[in-house]
Scaffold this motif. Structure first.
Motif, PDB file in Angstrom:
ATOM      1  N   ARG A 224       0.821  -1.215   0.000  1.00 17.26           N
ATOM      2  CA  ARG A 224       0.000   0.000   0.000  1.00 17.26           C
ATOM      3  C   ARG A 224       0.850   1.259   0.000  1.00 17.26           C
ATOM      4  O   ARG A 224       0.452   2.305   0.509  1.00 17.26           O
ATOM      5  N   LYS A 225       2.037   1.162  -0.604  1.00 17.47           N
ATOM      6  CA  LYS A 225       2.891   2.333  -0.774  1.00 17.47           C
ATOM      7  C   LYS A 225       2.801   2.740  -2.251  1.00 17.47           C
ATOM      8  O   LYS A 225       3.488   2.195  -3.102  1.00 17.47           O
ATOM      9  N   PHE A 226       1.927   3.725  -2.499  1.00 14.38           N
ATOM     10  CA  PHE A 226       1.619   4.101  -3.878  1.00 14.38           C
ATOM     11  C   PHE A 226       2.325   5.370  -4.334  1.00 14.38           C
ATOM     12  O   PHE A 226       2.043   5.874  -5.420  1.00 14.38           O
ATOM     13  N   ASP A 227       3.227   5.909  -3.530  1.00 16.04           N
ATOM     14  CA  ASP A 227       3.791   7.225  -3.834  1.00 16.04           C
ATOM     15  C   ASP A 227       4.944   7.180  -4.827  1.00 16.04           C
ATOM     16  O   ASP A 227       5.243   8.187  -5.461  1.00 16.04           O
ATOM     17  N   SER A 228       5.626   6.035  -4.941  1.00 20.26           N
ATOM     18  CA  SER A 228       6.806   5.963  -5.814  1.00 20.26           C
ATOM     19  C   SER A 228       6.382   5.582  -7.232  1.00 20.26           C
ATOM     20  O   SER A 228       5.910   4.459  -7.459  1.00 20.26           O
ATOM     21  N   PRO A 229       6.552   6.485  -8.207  1.00 22.01           N
ATOM     22  CA  PRO A 229       6.160   6.154  -9.592  1.00 22.01           C
ATOM     23  C   PRO A 229       7.135   5.174 -10.234  1.00 22.01           C
ATOM     24  O   PRO A 229       8.309   5.088  -9.842  1.00 22.01           O
ATOM     25  N   ILE A 230       6.659   4.439 -11.221  1.00 20.96           N
ATOM     26  CA  ILE A 230       7.498   3.495 -11.979  1.00 20.96           C
ATOM     27  C   ILE A 230       8.076   4.260 -13.170  1.00 20.96           C
ATOM     28  O   ILE A 230       7.335   4.772 -14.007  1.00 20.96           O
ATOM     29  N   THR A 231       9.408   4.321 -13.230  1.00 21.23           N
ATOM     30  CA  THR A 231      10.082   5.186 -14.215  1.00 21.23           C
ATOM     31  C   THR A 231      10.713   4.401 -15.358  1.00 21.23           C
ATOM     32  O   THR A 231      11.628   4.881 -16.008  1.00 21.23           O
ATOM     33  N   ILE A 232      10.276   3.177 -15.591  1.00 23.05           N
ATOM     34  CA  ILE A 232      10.840   2.369 -16.683  1.00 23.05           C
ATOM     35  C   ILE A 232      10.251   2.861 -18.003  1.00 23.05           C
ATOM     36  O   ILE A 232       9.047   2.790 -18.223  1.00 23.05           O
ATOM     37  N   LYS A 233      11.120   3.360 -18.870  1.00 24.85           N
ATOM     38  CA  LYS A 233      10.694   3.887 -20.167  1.00 24.85           C
ATOM     39  C   LYS A 233      11.325   3.035 -21.273  1.00 24.85           C
ATOM     40  O   LYS A 233      12.507   3.160 -21.578  1.00 24.85           O
ATOM     41  N   ARG A 234      10.556   2.153 -21.839  1.00 25.98           N
ATOM     42  CA  ARG A 234      11.036   1.279 -22.920  1.00 25.98           C
ATOM     43  C   ARG A 234       9.931   1.138 -23.957  1.00 25.98           C
ATOM     44  O   ARG A 234       8.742   1.298 -23.640  1.00 25.98           O
ATOM     45  N   ASN A 235      10.361   0.810 -25.178  1.00 26.42           N
ATOM     46  CA  ASN A 235       9.402   0.642 -26.274  1.00 26.42           C
ATOM     47  C   ASN A 235       9.195  -0.818 -26.632  1.00 26.42           C
ATOM     48  O   ASN A 235       8.996  -1.156 -27.794  1.00 26.42           O
ATOM     49  N   ASP A 236       9.269  -1.697 -25.629  1.00 28.52           N
ATOM     50  CA  ASP A 236       9.062  -3.115 -25.873  1.00 28.52           C
ATOM     51  C   ASP A 236       7.998  -3.631 -24.922  1.00 28.52           C
ATOM     52  O   ASP A 236       7.288  -2.849 -24.266  1.00 28.52           O
ATOM     53  N   GLU A 237       7.889  -4.978 -24.844  1.00 25.86           N
ATOM     54  CA  GLU A 237       6.853  -5.585 -24.001  1.00 25.86           C
ATOM     55  C   GLU A 237       7.057  -5.240 -22.528  1.00 25.86           C
ATOM     56  O   GLU A 237       6.080  -5.058 -21.788  1.00 25.86           O
ATOM     57  N   ILE A 238       8.323  -5.171 -22.079  1.00 27.13           N
ATOM     58  CA  ILE A 238       8.586  -4.828 -20.679  1.00 27.13           C
ATOM     59  C   ILE A 238       8.124  -3.400 -20.405  1.00 27.13           C
ATOM     60  O   ILE A 238       7.542  -3.098 -19.353  1.00 27.13           O
ATOM     61  N   GLY A 239       8.404  -2.479 -21.348  1.00 30.28           N
ATOM     62  CA  GLY A 239       7.930  -1.114 -21.183  1.00 30.28           C
ATOM     63  C   GLY A 239       6.414  -1.030 -21.155  1.00 30.28           C
ATOM     64  O   GLY A 239       5.836  -0.252 -20.376  1.00 30.28           O
ATOM     65  N   PHE A 240       5.764  -1.839 -22.005  1.00 33.81           N
ATOM     66  CA  PHE A 240       4.300  -1.870 -21.992  1.00 33.81           C
ATOM     67  C   PHE A 240       3.776  -2.384 -20.651  1.00 33.81           C
ATOM     68  O   PHE A 240       2.822  -1.831 -20.089  1.00 33.81           O
ATOM     69  N   LEU A 241       4.419  -3.439 -20.114  1.00 34.51           N
ATOM     70  CA  LEU A 241       4.019  -3.966 -18.810  1.00 34.51           C
ATOM     71  C   LEU A 241       4.237  -2.928 -17.724  1.00 34.51           C
ATOM     72  O   LEU A 241       3.387  -2.752 -16.831  1.00 34.51           O
ATOM     73  N   MET A 248      -1.962   1.090 -13.083  1.00 32.86           N
ATOM     74  CA  MET A 248      -2.604   0.439 -11.942  1.00 32.86           C
ATOM     75  C   MET A 248      -2.244   1.155 -10.649  1.00 32.86           C
ATOM     76  O   MET A 248      -3.095   1.355  -9.762  1.00 32.86           O
ATOM     77  N   ARG A 249      -0.970   1.567 -10.534  1.00 29.91           N
ATOM     78  CA  ARG A 249      -0.543   2.274  -9.313  1.00 29.91           C
ATOM     79  C   ARG A 249      -1.314   3.579  -9.158  1.00 29.91           C
ATOM     80  O   ARG A 249      -1.770   3.924  -8.054  1.00 29.91           O
ATOM     81  N   LYS A 250      -1.486   4.310 -10.260  1.00 31.51           N
ATOM     82  CA  LYS A 250      -2.219   5.568 -10.186  1.00 31.51           C
ATOM     83  C   LYS A 250      -3.670   5.347  -9.793  1.00 31.51           C
ATOM     84  O   LYS A 250      -4.231   6.108  -8.988  1.00 31.51           O
ATOM     85  N   GLU A 251      -4.274   4.296 -10.372  1.00 34.37           N
ATOM     86  CA  GLU A 251      -5.661   4.001 -10.021  1.00 34.37           C
ATOM     87  C   GLU A 251      -5.789   3.589  -8.555  1.00 34.37           C
ATOM     88  O   GLU A 251      -6.735   3.996  -7.861  1.00 34.37           O
ATOM     89  N   LEU A 252      -4.827   2.783  -8.082  1.00 37.94           N
ATOM     90  CA  LEU A 252      -4.856   2.385  -6.671  1.00 37.94           C
ATOM     91  C   LEU A 252      -4.627   3.581  -5.754  1.00 37.94           C
ATOM     92  O   LEU A 252      -5.238   3.689  -4.682  1.00 37.94           O
ATOM     93  N   GLU A 257      -6.877   7.303  -1.965  1.00 35.96           N
ATOM     94  CA  GLU A 257      -7.202   8.657  -1.523  1.00 35.96           C
ATOM     95  C   GLU A 257      -8.714   8.846  -1.399  1.00 35.96           C
ATOM     96  O   GLU A 257      -9.180   9.511  -0.459  1.00 35.96           O
ATOM     97  N   GLU A 258      -9.454   8.248  -2.330  1.00 37.79           N
ATOM     98  CA  GLU A 258     -10.912   8.335  -2.241  1.00 37.79           C
ATOM     99  C   GLU A 258     -11.434   7.641  -0.980  1.00 37.79           C
ATOM    100  O   GLU A 258     -12.349   8.146  -0.323  1.00 37.79           O
ATOM    101  N   GLN A 259     -10.840   6.486  -0.684  1.00 37.23           N
ATOM    102  CA  GLN A 259     -11.282   5.772   0.514  1.00 37.23           C
ATOM    103  C   GLN A 259     -10.963   6.562   1.781  1.00 37.23           C
ATOM    104  O   GLN A 259     -11.775   6.609   2.719  1.00 37.23           O
ATOM    105  N   LYS A 260      -9.785   7.187   1.790  1.00 37.15           N
ATOM    106  CA  LYS A 260      -9.430   7.998   2.971  1.00 37.15           C
ATOM    107  C   LYS A 260     -10.369   9.192   3.094  1.00 37.15           C
ATOM    108  O   LYS A 260     -10.830   9.523   4.197  1.00 37.15           O
ATOM    109  N   MET A 261     -10.638   9.837   1.960  1.00 39.48           N
ATOM    110  CA  MET A 261     -11.559  10.967   1.984  1.00 39.48           C
ATOM    111  C   MET A 261     -12.960  10.519   2.372  1.00 39.48           C
ATOM    112  O   MET A 261     -13.654  11.190   3.154  1.00 39.48           O
ATOM    113  N   LYS A 262     -13.343   9.346   1.842  1.00 42.59           N
ATOM    114  CA  LYS A 262     -14.661   8.822   2.177  1.00 42.59           C
ATOM    115  C   LYS A 262     -14.769   8.523   3.672  1.00 42.59           C
ATOM    116  O   LYS A 262     -15.771   8.868   4.316  1.00 42.59           O
TER     117      LYS A 262
END
Length: 466
Positions: A224-241, A248-252, A257-262
């Motif tokens: 539940r540590k959502f603050d660290s963004p994933i900075t992998i920038k690639r133009n292949d399948e790993i980058g797509f993943l 998913m991290r942004k949505e979580l 935040e919505e749950q905390k506000m709620k």
């Protein structure tokens, strides 16, 4: 780490496969070189062979044969089934290495050969002797044989003669060229293996390092540590993943935040009626009546209890909305006009205080009846709360959409988007949950809702696209 263990096993397996194919390639190359080398020897031995040549003089043919010092030539004749070895006038040093066993082996091959020309080789003390046997038919005059019987006439008989030419060549004693070639091939394959392994090593690091980083990021998300963004920038399948996990991290993070506000808003909303009820109960215990009479004070307590009950009901229903979104349901074909009429009948007493105009057609949609009923109840309650004197309802269908419209002549709204956010209350709002539930239920049932100001009043429009 498991990824490193898998990477090591993969590298060992890859190394084994490379070595296996390198060994096979080496022996195939060696065999191909030997075959080419032997083929070249046979081509030398078969040089100037002419099976159609007419031979009339055996001795002349033997002694006039090309003097090629790299090969040795032997000749046999077969006259009426009898083999005779013919010697040339010149000799070659190779002849001295032909033992009687070799000669007998050659004679056996001559005796069994049916083809005009055929290749052979034998191993002699680890050294190969290559030879080609070529058969020539002799065509010179018939000879007379006199039968030795008294008073018998001479008898003319055709002699069946065949000449066999055997061209021989030994494998060279000096095999340094072959060894050097094989050594160079081995060194070349070894360098190729090393180069492939180096490339594989850096390629595996290029592939596994972002996977390890992505794995660590996913572990942080699982905590539940959502603050660290994933900075992998690639133009292949790993980058797509990686980009998918980042979404998913942004949505979580947004959901967290919505749950905390709620939770914060729920605690605040629940605290207010509870504090009012508690203060009124304490006052009644002391014989005090904040509203002047016991009945008026108890009415306030009852109103707050109803408010609290409705708030708890709405909160529980909001939790069910997540289940509604994920549940696979078969929506029914319902008459939306009947839904609206049922809600209007249930709220007829409250609508008596307003001037209402209702214009509806029979319109059928695929939706959940109870959910549509809650939508209409919440919107109509909102209209009653904010209308001054007029409430209009219309339901119509055209070729592109179904439109359900509510209008009231109350005050304009400041921001039409905020009113559908949880706990966003208007001037006379109660909990800020009613319109949020409406928006969620319409999303589940494939409809949209907008609120907009008119010249006087506010309109809500629900639309189903056909």
């Amino acid at each position: 780490m498991k990824i490193k263990s898998i990477n090591s096993k993969l590298m060992l397996a890859f190394l084994g496969v490379i070595i296996f194919f390198a060994v096979i390639t080496y022996f195939l190359l060696v065999g191909a070189f030997n075959n080419y080398y032997h083929e070249d020897i046979y081509r030398v031995l078969e040089d100037n062979i002419d099976n159609n040549q007419k031979i009339t003089d055996i001795e002349k043919f033997i002694n006039d044969s090309e003097d090629n010092r790299s090969i040795e030539q032997l000749f046999w004749t077969k006259i009426n089934g009898q083999f005779t070895r013919k010697e040339a006038r010149r000799t070659n040093l190779i002849t001295s290495e032909l033992t009687e066993d070799i000669i007998k082996n050659i004679e056996n091959n001559i005796n069994n050969q049916q083809d005009e020309s055929r290749r052979y080789y034998i191993d002699v003390n680890g050294r190969k002797l290559f030879y080609v046997i070529t058969k020539y038919e002799l065509s010179y005059s018939n000879k007379l044989y006199v039968v030795p019987k008294l008073f018998d006439k001479p008898k003319i008989t055709r002699i069946n003669n065949t000449l066999y030419r055997v061209a021989l060549r030994w494998e060279p004693l000096d095999d340094s060229l072959e060894k050097n070639l094989f050594n160079q091939m081995g060194i070349g394959l070894l360098l190729t293996i090393i180069a492939i392994l180096i490339i594989f090593f850096f390629l595996s690091r290029h592939l596994t390092r972002p996977i390890i980083n992505l794995s660590n990021s996913v572990k942080e998300i699982s905590k539940r540590k959502f603050d660290s963004p994933i900075t992998i920038k690639r133009n292949d399948e790993i980058g797509f993943l990686a980009s998918t996990v980042e979404e998913m991290r942004k949505e979580l993070l947004k959901y967290d935040e919505e749950q905390k506000m709620k939770l914060h808003s729920i605690s605040h909303e629940l605290k207010t009626p509870i504090m009012i009820i508690q203060s009124y109960v304490d006052a009644l215990k002391k014989g005090l009546y904040p509203k002047g009479t016991p009945e008026s004070s108890l009415e306030i307590i009852d109103d707050e209890c109803c408010r609290l009950q409705k708030l708890v009901y709405n909160l529980l229903y909001i939790q069910r909305l997540d289940y509604f979104e994920s549940e696979l349901k078969n929506k029914d074909k319902i008459n939306l006009k009947e839904v609206v009429e049922e809600v209007i009948n249930n709220m007829s007493m409250k609508l008596e205080n307003f001037q209402t105009e209702i214009k509806m057609d029979n319109v059928y949609i695929n939706a959940d009846f109870n959910q549509m009923k809650i939508v209409v109840e919440n919107i109509l309650s909102n209209q009653i709360r904010y209308a001054d004197s007029i409430i209009n309802i219309s339901l119509e269908k055209d070729k592109d959409s179904v439109d359900l419209r509510f209008y009231n002549d109350g005050e304009h709204i400041q921001d039409s988007n905020d009113i559908f956010i949880m706990f966003k209350k208007g001037k006379n709002g109660q909990s800020g949950l009613g319109l949020y539930i409406v928006k969620r239920l319409l999303d589940i049932n494939g409809a949209s809702i907008v609120a907009y100001n008119e010249t006087k009043g506010v309109a809500f429009k629900i639309q189903w696209k056909l």
